[in-house]
Design a protein around this motif. Structure first.
Motif, PDB file in Angstrom:
ATOM      1  N   ASP A 384      52.202  -4.549 -20.089  1.00 47.77           N
ATOM      2  CA  ASP A 384      52.665  -5.392 -18.986  1.00 47.77           C
ATOM      3  C   ASP A 384      52.774  -6.849 -19.457  1.00 47.77           C
ATOM      4  O   ASP A 384      51.762  -7.455 -19.831  1.00 47.77           O
ATOM      5  N   PRO A 385      53.960  -7.441 -19.428  1.00 52.38           N
ATOM      6  CA  PRO A 385      54.116  -8.809 -19.933  1.00 52.38           C
ATOM      7  C   PRO A 385      53.258  -9.825 -19.186  1.00 52.38           C
ATOM      8  O   PRO A 385      52.907 -10.872 -19.731  1.00 52.38           O
ATOM      9  N   ARG A 386      52.890  -9.539 -17.930  1.00 50.02           N
ATOM     10  CA  ARG A 386      52.043 -10.489 -17.179  1.00 50.02           C
ATOM     11  C   ARG A 386      50.580 -10.386 -17.584  1.00 50.02           C
ATOM     12  O   ARG A 386      49.791 -11.271 -17.300  1.00 50.02           O
ATOM     13  N   GLY A 387      50.196  -9.259 -18.188  1.00 52.51           N
ATOM     14  CA  GLY A 387      48.787  -9.018 -18.464  1.00 52.51           C
ATOM     15  C   GLY A 387      48.101  -8.450 -17.240  1.00 52.51           C
ATOM     16  O   GLY A 387      48.756  -7.954 -16.314  1.00 52.51           O
ATOM     17  N   VAL A 388      46.774  -8.522 -17.234  1.00 49.36           N
ATOM     18  CA  VAL A 388      45.994  -7.984 -16.108  1.00 49.36           C
ATOM     19  C   VAL A 388      45.029  -9.067 -15.614  1.00 49.36           C
ATOM     20  O   VAL A 388      44.502  -9.843 -16.408  1.00 49.36           O
ATOM     21  N   PRO A 389      44.792  -9.133 -14.287  1.00 52.59           N
ATOM     22  CA  PRO A 389      43.881 -10.173 -13.763  1.00 52.59           C
ATOM     23  C   PRO A 389      42.421  -9.787 -13.992  1.00 52.59           C
ATOM     24  O   PRO A 389      42.029  -8.660 -13.720  1.00 52.59           O
ATOM     25  N   ILE A 390      41.648 -10.729 -14.505  1.00 56.99           N
ATOM     26  CA  ILE A 390      40.256 -10.427 -14.877  1.00 56.99           C
ATOM     27  C   ILE A 390      39.301 -10.821 -13.739  1.00 56.99           C
ATOM     28  O   ILE A 390      39.274 -11.969 -13.306  1.00 56.99           O
ATOM     29  N   SER A 391      38.515  -9.847 -13.273  1.00 57.29           N
ATOM     30  CA  SER A 391      37.555 -10.100 -12.192  1.00 57.29           C
ATOM     31  C   SER A 391      36.178 -10.461 -12.709  1.00 57.29           C
ATOM     32  O   SER A 391      35.407 -11.123 -12.024  1.00 57.29           O
ATOM     33  N   ALA A 392      35.839  -9.979 -13.911  1.00 58.34           N
ATOM     34  CA  ALA A 392      34.500 -10.251 -14.450  1.00 58.34           C
ATOM     35  C   ALA A 392      34.568 -10.337 -15.966  1.00 58.34           C
ATOM     36  O   ALA A 392      35.353  -9.633 -16.604  1.00 58.34           O
ATOM     37  N   ILE A 393      33.751 -11.227 -16.499  1.00 61.42           N
ATOM     38  CA  ILE A 393      33.589 -11.345 -17.953  1.00 61.42           C
ATOM     39  C   ILE A 393      32.156 -10.939 -18.272  1.00 61.42           C
ATOM     40  O   ILE A 393      31.223 -11.362 -17.579  1.00 61.42           O
ATOM     41  N   ILE A 394      32.010 -10.097 -19.292  1.00 62.78           N
ATOM     42  CA  ILE A 394      30.667  -9.621 -19.656  1.00 62.78           C
ATOM     43  C   ILE A 394      30.362 -10.037 -21.086  1.00 62.78           C
ATOM     44  O   ILE A 394      31.191  -9.853 -21.981  1.00 62.78           O
ATOM     45  N   PHE A 395      29.179 -10.592 -21.280  1.00 58.66           N
ATOM     46  CA  PHE A 395      28.666 -10.806 -22.631  1.00 58.66           C
ATOM     47  C   PHE A 395      27.544  -9.803 -22.852  1.00 58.66           C
ATOM     48  O   PHE A 395      26.767  -9.542 -21.935  1.00 58.66           O
ATOM     49  N   GLY A 396      27.479  -9.273 -24.064  1.00 53.35           N
ATOM     50  CA  GLY A 396      26.416  -8.303 -24.315  1.00 53.35           C
ATOM     51  C   GLY A 396      25.835  -8.481 -25.691  1.00 53.35           C
ATOM     52  O   GLY A 396      26.534  -8.860 -26.631  1.00 53.35           O
ATOM     53  N   GLY A 397      24.549  -8.217 -25.791  1.00 56.86           N
ATOM     54  CA  GLY A 397      23.903  -8.272 -27.097  1.00 56.86           C
ATOM     55  C   GLY A 397      22.914  -7.140 -27.206  1.00 56.86           C
ATOM     56  O   GLY A 397      22.705  -6.388 -26.251  1.00 56.86           O
ATOM     57  N   ARG A 398      22.344  -7.019 -28.379  1.00 64.07           N
ATOM     58  CA  ARG A 398      21.349  -5.974 -28.646  1.00 64.07           C
ATOM     59  C   ARG A 398      19.994  -6.663 -28.655  1.00 64.07           C
ATOM     60  O   ARG A 398      19.687  -7.427 -29.557  1.00 64.07           O
ATOM     61  N   ARG A 399      19.184  -6.439 -27.598  1.00 61.35           N
ATOM     62  CA  ARG A 399      17.865  -7.074 -27.496  1.00 61.35           C
ATOM     63  C   ARG A 399      16.829  -6.011 -27.183  1.00 61.35           C
ATOM     64  O   ARG A 399      16.914  -5.356 -26.134  1.00 61.35           O
ATOM     65  N   ALA A 400      15.858  -5.843 -28.077  1.00 63.83           N
ATOM     66  CA  ALA A 400      14.863  -4.793 -27.872  1.00 63.83           C
ATOM     67  C   ALA A 400      13.951  -5.093 -26.686  1.00 63.83           C
ATOM     68  O   ALA A 400      13.527  -4.190 -25.976  1.00 63.83           O
ATOM     69  N   ARG A 401      13.633  -6.383 -26.461  1.00 65.22           N
ATOM     70  CA  ARG A 401      12.637  -6.682 -25.439  1.00 65.22           C
ATOM     71  C   ARG A 401      13.120  -7.625 -24.337  1.00 65.22           C
ATOM     72  O   ARG A 401      12.832  -7.421 -23.173  1.00 65.22           O
ATOM     73  N   LEU A 402      13.811  -8.669 -24.711  1.00 72.00           N
ATOM     74  CA  LEU A 402      13.934  -9.812 -23.811  1.00 72.00           C
ATOM     75  C   LEU A 402      14.871  -9.612 -22.613  1.00 72.00           C
ATOM     76  O   LEU A 402      14.454  -9.758 -21.462  1.00 72.00           O
ATOM     77  N   ALA A 403      16.129  -9.325 -22.892  1.00 68.45           N
ATOM     78  CA  ALA A 403      17.154  -9.409 -21.843  1.00 68.45           C
ATOM     79  C   ALA A 403      17.129  -8.174 -20.951  1.00 68.45           C
ATOM     80  O   ALA A 403      17.039  -7.047 -21.445  1.00 68.45           O
ATOM     81  N   PRO A 404      17.201  -8.365 -19.634  1.00 66.78           N
ATOM     82  CA  PRO A 404      17.255  -7.212 -18.739  1.00 66.78           C
ATOM     83  C   PRO A 404      18.570  -6.447 -18.911  1.00 66.78           C
ATOM     84  O   PRO A 404      19.503  -6.952 -19.537  1.00 66.78           O
ATOM     85  N   LEU A 405      18.607  -5.256 -18.350  1.00 65.22           N
ATOM     86  CA  LEU A 405      19.796  -4.397 -18.460  1.00 65.22           C
ATOM     87  C   LEU A 405      21.066  -5.171 -18.080  1.00 65.22           C
ATOM     88  O   LEU A 405      22.089  -5.073 -18.748  1.00 65.22           O
ATOM     89  N   VAL A 406      20.980  -5.940 -17.005  1.00 62.28           N
ATOM     90  CA  VAL A 406      22.145  -6.724 -16.580  1.00 62.28           C
ATOM     91  C   VAL A 406      21.677  -7.909 -15.743  1.00 62.28           C
ATOM     92  O   VAL A 406      20.679  -7.818 -15.032  1.00 62.28           O
ATOM     93  N   TYR A 407      22.363  -9.037 -15.895  1.00 64.89           N
ATOM     94  CA  TYR A 407      22.165 -10.128 -14.947  1.00 64.89           C
ATOM     95  C   TYR A 407      23.467 -10.904 -14.817  1.00 64.89           C
ATOM     96  O   TYR A 407      24.346 -10.831 -15.684  1.00 64.89           O
ATOM     97  N   GLU A 408      23.559 -11.614 -13.696  1.00 65.65           N
ATOM     98  CA  GLU A 408      24.788 -12.332 -13.365  1.00 65.65           C
ATOM     99  C   GLU A 408      24.523 -13.828 -13.481  1.00 65.65           C
ATOM    100  O   GLU A 408      23.497 -14.329 -12.990  1.00 65.65           O
ATOM    101  N   ALA A 409      25.441 -14.537 -14.125  1.00 65.04           N
ATOM    102  CA  ALA A 409      25.300 -15.990 -14.211  1.00 65.04           C
ATOM    103  C   ALA A 409      25.464 -16.601 -12.823  1.00 65.04           C
ATOM    104  O   ALA A 409      26.140 -16.048 -11.957  1.00 65.04           O
ATOM    105  N   ARG A 410      24.867 -17.768 -12.625  1.00 64.71           N
ATOM    106  CA  ARG A 410      24.879 -18.409 -11.306  1.00 64.71           C
ATOM    107  C   ARG A 410      26.272 -18.910 -10.942  1.00 64.71           C
ATOM    108  O   ARG A 410      26.668 -18.904  -9.786  1.00 64.71           O
TER     109      ARG A 410
END
Ligand code: OXD
Ligand code: MN
Length: 586
Positions: A384-410
């Motif tokens: 699609d030449p227009r592309g697609v509208p983005i509703s959410a951006i996700i950052f992910g990393g590999r953390r054994a202990r610290l980061a919870p499964l998911v959280y939302e920025a303020r």
């Protein structure tokens, strides 16, 4: 094929320097591909696979010293060192002319120079960009045919214009001593010599679509990101598109091709690696995948981990550095078990038997190259030449202990801070210690073509211009318990996290505010059919302010590296987080 004057003139200049024996303008046709394949089979650089089981598919074995991107030999040649920033290797453009350009002198003698015009992005899109790569590698020409929209279509897109990214690639003598990948952001040019490996040699991908494009986006008000793009449809038929950035070895391709473990949910793959985003007339962020194919890591890919990738790999694939079964089918670690006493040919071409031979049969960075349209979850929106509208951006990393499964920025600015402080822990896939946290802002450290302090500023500016910015989230599929066992099942069950994310976007899901952002309440995730008890979910969603304060100190030291280029509002986010953590720890 109709020619373009500027391209012709430039190709002539490069040929005068590199002195190829022949010049071949690639038109992208099937007959051209068959001809190149046949000549590579004859020279031994492609091995045809079983024509019944893997029609149109080949194995290529690269030079054993040339199997991965070489970040220490990758340079940004900007006029000022500070414009490359502390995360890039910098080369003075004059030194590049003096030291690297001479390596190209006569480097194509006796070889064919392939001229490969390509379009990044859908044909006819105002967001697309044309590049031309000249290369003395037929393997590169064949890969570009799968990875990009290549040949006549690109020259049509360019018309009689002269704005195209110039990529000059030569295998040279393949010596790591004479290997350089140099980017000239100001003149939109890339020189690569001494490597035939994917990310170093397929200049459309990391070199053009990320390093050069990130600078172009900075100057022109759009973004080139190391993100996959997916469309997710809920059982009621509502669809959202999401873009997600993960450092390597975090399962980005698997997520892009997810098979949801929740009834009624559907996932559409738009891209697996690179995402260009623009602000639309509606004030939303719109994304295109500039590529047309996948250059995926084979080891670990299986019917269990990524059935859609496996389905895409049935025909017309170039496999690089995988092992070969005696029935001329490809094999790699994690694909399926080898049979008792089965002998294979390993990625170097030697006989291999499990338990008898040292090292893996497939190189850990073995790859498949395949056209995106062969993946069952790829739909019409990739074109699609227009592309697609983005509703959410996700950052992910590999953390054994610290980061919870998911959280939302303020909010957006906090989300930029979350991306700028993205950290992932090293895995056994890379050399060095395992489990060491590495900062990789927006998963772009190896790919941002300019000072990342300015890049953070660009993200903040984009946020100001967005009327309806995507929400920003952080995920961590890799949290472990005391025994080191993963707490979250991952793979198809990741849809449960995506579901919560999209319900947040629609303002329908509960969350509790914590110092680091909004975390799902205990009952907010759909866990139907999963055997996860309450203590385990509590552990997965826990936020330990003390541990986060340590993280904050480490991240503070990392951000200081950008000195005066670090935007003050990012500093402000850092201090605000410190205050919130201080309050919740006391
Ligand atoms: C890739 C990478 O190959 O990020 O996509 O290394
Ligand atoms: Mn990548």
């Amino acid at each position: 094929m109709s020619m373009n004057k500027a391209v012709e003139e430039w190709v002539k200049q490069v040929a005068e320097h590199t002195k190829p024996e022949r010049l071949r303008w690639c038109d992208g046709s099937d007959s051209e591909a068959r001809e190149l394949e046949a000549s590579m089979v004859e020279s031994g650089s492609l091995v045809p696979l079983d024509p019944k089981k893997f029609p149109g598919s080949f194995l290529h074995r690269s030079d054993p010293t040339d199997v991965a991107r070489t970040e220490h030999l990758t340079f940004i040649a900007s006029a000022n060192r500070a414009d490359a920033g502390p995360t890039n290797n910098w080369m003075n453009p004059a030194n590049a002319e003096g030291d690297v350009w001479p390596l190209f002198a006569g480097s194509m003698k006796g070889r064919t120079m392939f001229v490969v015009p390509y379009v990044m992005g859908p044909a006819g899109s105002k967001h697309s960009r044309v590049g031309v790569e000249v290369t003395d590698s037929a393997y590169v020409a064949l890969n570009l045919r799968l990875m990009t929209r290549m040949g006549a279509v690109a020259l049509r897109e360019l018309g009689d214009g002269d704005r195209f990214v110039k990529g000059i690639h030569s295998l040279g003598d393949l010596s790591p001593e004479r290997r350089f990948i140099v980017h000239f952001p100001a003149k939109r040019e890339i020189w690569s010599i001494g490597s035939g490996y994917g990310g170093n040699a397929l200049l459309s991908k990391k070199c053009h679509a990320l390093r050069i494009a990130s600078v172009e986006g900075f100057e022109q008000g759009w973004m080139a990101e190391h993100m996959m793009i997916v469309g997710i449809t809920n059982p009621q038929g509502k669809k959202h598109y999401v873009a997600a950035a993960f450092p390597s070895a975090c399962g980005k391709t698997n997520l892009a091709m997810l098979v949801p473990n929740l009834p009624g949910w559907k996932v559409e793959t738009v891209g697996d690696d690179i995402c260009w985003m623009h602000i639309g007339e509606d004030g939303r962020l719109w994304a295109v995948n500039p590529e047309a194919g996948f250059f995926g890591v084979a080891p670990g890919t299986s019917v269990k981990t990524n059935p859609n990738a496996m389905a895409a790999l049935g025909h017309d694939v170039i496999f690089t550095n995988v092992a070969l079964r005696d029935d001329l089918t490809p094999w790699w670690e994690g694909m399926d078990p080898v049979r008792e006493h089965e002998q294979l040919t390993d990625w170097r071409g030697s006989r291999w038997q499990k338990g008898q031979s040292t090292g893996p049969a497939a190189h850990p960075n073995a790859r498949f190259t395949v056209a995106a349209r062969q993946c069952p979850t790829v739909g019409a929106s990739i074109a699609d030449p227009r592309g697609v509208p983005i509703s959410a951006i996700i950052f992910g990393g590999r953390r054994a202990r610290l980061a919870p499964l998911v959280y939302e920025a303020r909010d957006w600015n906090h989300g930029v801070y979350v991306g700028a402080t993205l950290v992932s822990e090293t895995t056994a896939a890379a050399t060095g210690a395992v489990g060491v946290p590495r900062n990789d802002p927006m998963a772009m450290v190896p790919f941002c073509g300019y000072n990342m302090g300015d890049y953070f500023g660009h993200w903040l500016q984009m946020g100001k211009r967005l009327v309806n910015p995507p929400r920003i989230f952080h995920v961590n599929w890799f949290r472990t318990n005391e025994e080191g066992k993963f707490l979250w099942p991952g793979f198809g069950d990741n849809i449960r996290v995506l579901k919560w994310i999209l319900e947040r976007v629609d303002n329908r899901a509960p969350a509790r505010a914590t110092a680091i952002g909004n975390v799902p309440t205990a009952d907010a995730l759909d866990l139907a059919g999963l055997d996860l008890n309450v203590p385990r979910m509590d552990e997965l969603l826990a936020v330990d302010p003390g541990a986060w304060l340590e993280e904050l100190t480490r991240n503070g030291a990392f951000l200081q590296r950008f000195e005066d280029r670090l935007p003050s509002s990012l500093q402000a986010e850092h201090h605000a987080l410190r205050d919130r953590l201080g309050r919740s720890a006391s």
